[in-house]
Motif scaffolding. Sequence first.
Motif, PDB file in Angstrom:
ATOM      1  N   SER C 253     -11.215  -7.284 -10.262  1.00  0.00           N
ATOM      2  CA  SER C 253     -11.275  -6.592  -8.976  1.00  0.00           C
ATOM      3  C   SER C 253     -12.118  -7.362  -7.968  1.00  0.00           C
ATOM      4  CB  SER C 253     -11.825  -5.176  -9.174  1.00  0.00           C
ATOM      5  OG  SER C 253     -13.081  -5.264  -9.814  1.00  0.00           O
ATOM      6  N   ASP C 254     -12.715  -8.435  -8.412  1.00  0.00           N
ATOM      7  CA  ASP C 254     -13.542  -9.232  -7.505  1.00  0.00           C
ATOM      8  C   ASP C 254     -12.665 -10.257  -6.792  1.00  0.00           C
ATOM      9  OD1 ASP C 254     -15.399 -10.768  -6.236  1.00  0.00           O
ATOM     10  OD2 ASP C 254     -16.762 -10.885  -7.958  1.00  0.00           O
ATOM     11  N   ALA C 255     -12.009  -9.808  -5.744  1.00  0.00           N
ATOM     12  CA  ALA C 255     -11.009 -10.650  -5.077  1.00  0.00           C
ATOM     13  C   ALA C 255     -11.626 -11.927  -4.541  1.00  0.00           C
ATOM     14  CB  ALA C 255     -10.332  -9.876  -3.955  1.00  0.00           C
ATOM     15  N   GLU C 256     -12.822 -11.797  -4.023  1.00  0.00           N
ATOM     16  CA  GLU C 256     -13.480 -12.962  -3.414  1.00  0.00           C
ATOM     17  C   GLU C 256     -13.720 -14.037  -4.468  1.00  0.00           C
ATOM     18  OE1 GLU C 256     -17.321 -13.443  -3.353  1.00  0.00           O
ATOM     19  OE2 GLU C 256     -16.811 -15.395  -2.462  1.00  0.00           O
ATOM     20  N   ILE C 259     -10.457 -15.753  -5.330  1.00  0.00           N
ATOM     21  CA  ILE C 259      -9.993 -16.703  -4.325  1.00  0.00           C
ATOM     22  C   ILE C 259     -10.851 -17.968  -4.382  1.00  0.00           C
ATOM     23  CG2 ILE C 259      -9.795 -17.129  -1.847  1.00  0.00           C
ATOM     24  CD1 ILE C 259      -9.078 -14.175  -1.556  1.00  0.00           C
ATOM     25  N   GLU C 266      -4.851 -16.389  -1.020  1.00  0.00           N
ATOM     26  CA  GLU C 266      -5.112 -15.219  -0.180  1.00  0.00           C
ATOM     27  C   GLU C 266      -3.884 -14.386   0.111  1.00  0.00           C
ATOM     28  OE1 GLU C 266      -7.791 -18.350   1.977  1.00  0.00           O
ATOM     29  OE2 GLU C 266      -7.255 -16.686   3.291  1.00  0.00           O
ATOM     30  N   HIS C 269      -1.337 -10.261  -3.288  1.00  0.00           N
ATOM     31  CA  HIS C 269      -2.119  -9.059  -3.514  1.00  0.00           C
ATOM     32  C   HIS C 269      -2.343  -8.887  -4.991  1.00  0.00           C
ATOM     33  CE1 HIS C 269      -1.399  -7.821   0.588  1.00  0.00           C
ATOM     34  NE2 HIS C 269      -0.150  -8.220   0.411  1.00  0.00           N
ATOM     35  N   PHE C 270      -3.456  -8.355  -5.319  1.00  0.00           N
ATOM     36  CA  PHE C 270      -3.648  -8.058  -6.737  1.00  0.00           C
ATOM     37  C   PHE C 270      -4.330  -6.723  -6.862  1.00  0.00           C
ATOM     38  CE2 PHE C 270      -3.375  -9.333 -10.987  1.00  0.00           C
ATOM     39  CZ  PHE C 270      -4.421  -8.719 -11.639  1.00  0.00           C
ATOM     40  N   HIS C 271      -3.837  -5.920  -7.790  1.00  0.00           N
ATOM     41  CA  HIS C 271      -4.398  -4.586  -7.967  1.00  0.00           C
ATOM     42  C   HIS C 271      -5.324  -4.570  -9.159  1.00  0.00           C
ATOM     43  CE1 HIS C 271      -1.513  -2.637  -5.166  1.00  0.00           C
ATOM     44  NE2 HIS C 271      -0.914  -3.786  -5.391  1.00  0.00           N
ATOM     45  N   ALA C 272      -6.548  -4.193  -8.907  1.00  0.00           N
ATOM     46  CA  ALA C 272      -7.522  -4.227  -9.994  1.00  0.00           C
ATOM     47  C   ALA C 272      -7.324  -3.083 -10.961  1.00  0.00           C
ATOM     48  CB  ALA C 272      -8.934  -4.167  -9.420  1.00  0.00           C
ATOM     49  N   GLY C 289      -7.028  -2.983  -0.648  1.00  0.00           N
ATOM     50  CA  GLY C 289      -7.581  -3.597  -1.858  1.00  0.00           C
ATOM     51  C   GLY C 289      -8.310  -2.614  -2.712  1.00  0.00           C
TER      52      GLY C 289
END
Lengths: 356, 271, 289
Positions: C253-256, C259, C266, C269-272, C289
């Motif tokens: 879930s840590d998108a940053e 990336i 970027e 999309h990803f669903h945690a 997000g």
Amino acid sequence: MHIPDGYISPETAIVMYGAAAPFWYVAGRKIKRLMSGQTVPLLAIFSAFSFTIMMFNVPIPGGTTAHAVGGTLAAIILGPWAAIVTVSVALVIQALFFGDGGITAIGANCFNMAVILPMVGYASYWLIARRSEPLSRRRLIAAGIGSYIGINASALLVGFELGIQPIFWTSNGHALYAPYPLSQAIPAMMLAHLTIAGAAEAIATVFVLAYVQRTHPELLFRRGGMAAAPVATPVPPVAPVRRKWVLPLIVAVIVLAVPLGLLANGSAWGEWNAETLGQRKDVGYVPSGLQKYESIWHAPFSGYSMPWVPNNATFFENALAYILAAVVGIGLIFVVVFALRVLSKRLATEQSSVST
Amino acid sequence: MARTIAGVAEAIERSVYTEEYARADGFLQRVDPRAKVVVFICAVLAVGLSRSLSVLLVLYALTVMMALVSRLPLGFFVKRVLLGVPLFAGIVFIPALFLIHGKPLIQADLGFMHLAISDNGLISLAIFVTRVSASVSLAILLVVTTQWADLLKALRVIRVPSVFIVVLGMTYRYIFLLLQTVENLFLARSSRTVGRPTDAEQRRWIGSSMGTLMSKSFRTSNDVYQAMVARGFTGDVYTISDFQMRDEDWLFVSLSVVLLALALIFDLGLR
Amino acid sequence: MTTTIDETGRGAGNITDADAEQVFQLDTVSFSYHGRHEALIDVDLTIARGEQLVILGANGSGKSTLLKMLDGLYRPTSGIIRAFGQDITDVADDPVRARELHRRVGLVFQDADVQLFSPTVYDDVAFGPLQMGWEKDRVMREVARALEQMNVTHLADRAPYELSGGEKKRVAIATVLSMEPDVILLDEPTASLDPRSSAVLVDVIAGLRHLGKTVVVTTHQLEIVPLIATRVVVFGDQERRPVASGGATEILSDAELLIRTNLVHEHLHFHADANLMHSHLHGAEHHEG
């Protein structure tokens, strides 16, 4: 250049196996020392590579194509001893699996293409290029000339092997194996290889070497040694050595020694026939009973001579007949024994399936 | 270029066929591979030493019979045997046909030269072609009725060292990897080529594809070595095989040897 | 970081902190090829017994090199590496210890073709046990077991080139299973597999837990991570060392982070919170997000 089965006599084939064997042995030793365990995958993959190379059709000036062997190329990049093993393995697979080249002729084909070709080719290459830089143009030229000489030396040898067949192995006016004498076999082989095949080999060798010079120069500085992996000392083998072959070996020796009996003139003690008995000094007469019963049974192989071997047969042919008779004799015993075993097994299973 | 692709494709296809026959339920398939190797050697010796045409024909007939009993389709067998090496052998022999001396059977007078095919010539041809056919048939019988891996392991019976067996097995396995690579290289190339490239272009291309193949070989060899070490390889090779000689196998060997010896004895008598 | 107890409950009663054996311990380990290309820089990492660790990282972040080092194939340029409590930095020098390490740690390579080098599947699976010097009966037993565990018994007589990608992978795993390892390392197991074979393989990997094995998987495919991981370590491709560690949900879930470490672009999309991957058409509805 592959010799098929039936073109050379068994005698020639066996001699050629004998010629190739010491080279295989020495080559095996040399590379094992150089490369430890890495040898196995390296040789396997390079044999596969060598095999694949032999499938490429190289276009030759003049409109035809021919295929190269690549033996000299392997010698230049991997070293001559590794080339011997690499090309041999490829040839064995070609013979066994693809029917390219006879199986009895494997010894001959390996000697011609896996020993002579790379060794002569490499020697020529080395003589020409020895002092020059590994990446120089001179090496390319040397490789082209070297591989050309190598393949033609090989072709000459093949022509010789085929050409001597009619000389030694002819019977009643017809040749038994390859029919063309030296005066025809050699020119035929040389014509094709001085022109077409030689060109293909030289071209393939030069182009690949040039490519390697450009893109993987490090291969030309090290002799086949690979990166990273540690050199391990071999652990002694675990499988116990079976000695089951001793008994068959003894049997084989006995069977083969049988013809020596032919050399001994005269009869064994106690086995004389009537005439001989009469002549023996210590007896001097022929017991009448012996005389009477002697002619009751005429053994088919009396005196151990084969009635159907012609009188003008050579010693070797007589010896062969002797050995064959022994083989038939012993073989029949085996046949009877095992036939009985098989039959009784079949009967037993039938009975048990009937009774259940 | 097209010829190379065709050759490669054919090689791959052949292998698929062969393994298929090795798994069928025919007579020879059930025989212990070691027994087959031994009988094969004896048979090839017998074929090589025979001098009379009749004996050779009988031996050839026996190979055909073996093929039938092993459920090899006759068409395949005959095609692969006769239309290969023996046909080529026959063609090779043709000039010799005219050169061998004997009683002339067919003659032609071309003014400047006199051509004659003698009886000896025809017999020589027949002997040569039959011998080659029988030899090739024997080889095919051995190879097609035995799974490759088993055939290699059976070679131990004639004292071939384990190292060679393992190298042979690996080589066979990686031939297909390299052949597939070649196929892809060539197909990719021909799909990008318009018109027919010159001979010189083709040569350069062959040189570089061989070179690519070579670097792939080095890399793969390195990787395979690592994979071997990772499973405990230290330099000595071992193989495992499950061969058991049954009574039927001994019977096969002894009966074959007896028959072959009798054939040779007969051959000696005919000399 | 949590240490998981093996789910079969083996030894659950008497596992103490001291017993929760650290299977691997890396202490400031670095590795560079030929002194030039640095694959790993100052890596600190511990892997506990029974874990199913996923090492996430983009290509080139040194993951394969790490696995090979864990199996004793590469020697660290600097730092200390321990396995089962023993220093294995120099294990390559001692053939007996090396062999034991190779037995206890099984490595499944990314390219199955390199791992399946024998003429038949059976021979490949038997290779490891044979190298260990076990006698014939034992070898045959282990091979039969491993083939059964990977559900490939029916392929035993086939040649490797006849197999599909998924079958090759299962056979490759069988080739290490036959040696009865304690640890199984898998390098990008689902790379080059189609989605269905991928799913089958993921099940297989998850199942290795029930065999009591410690499992370490490297991958850059995010969607399989929640299905097999008890812990995730993220490798940075710039840093060539772990830059984050935690549970699967936490990391994914840590998108940053993802990336930054080049695991997602970027645009995607990803669903945690979802366990299954689903695809979005370009220009479809956007989710927060």
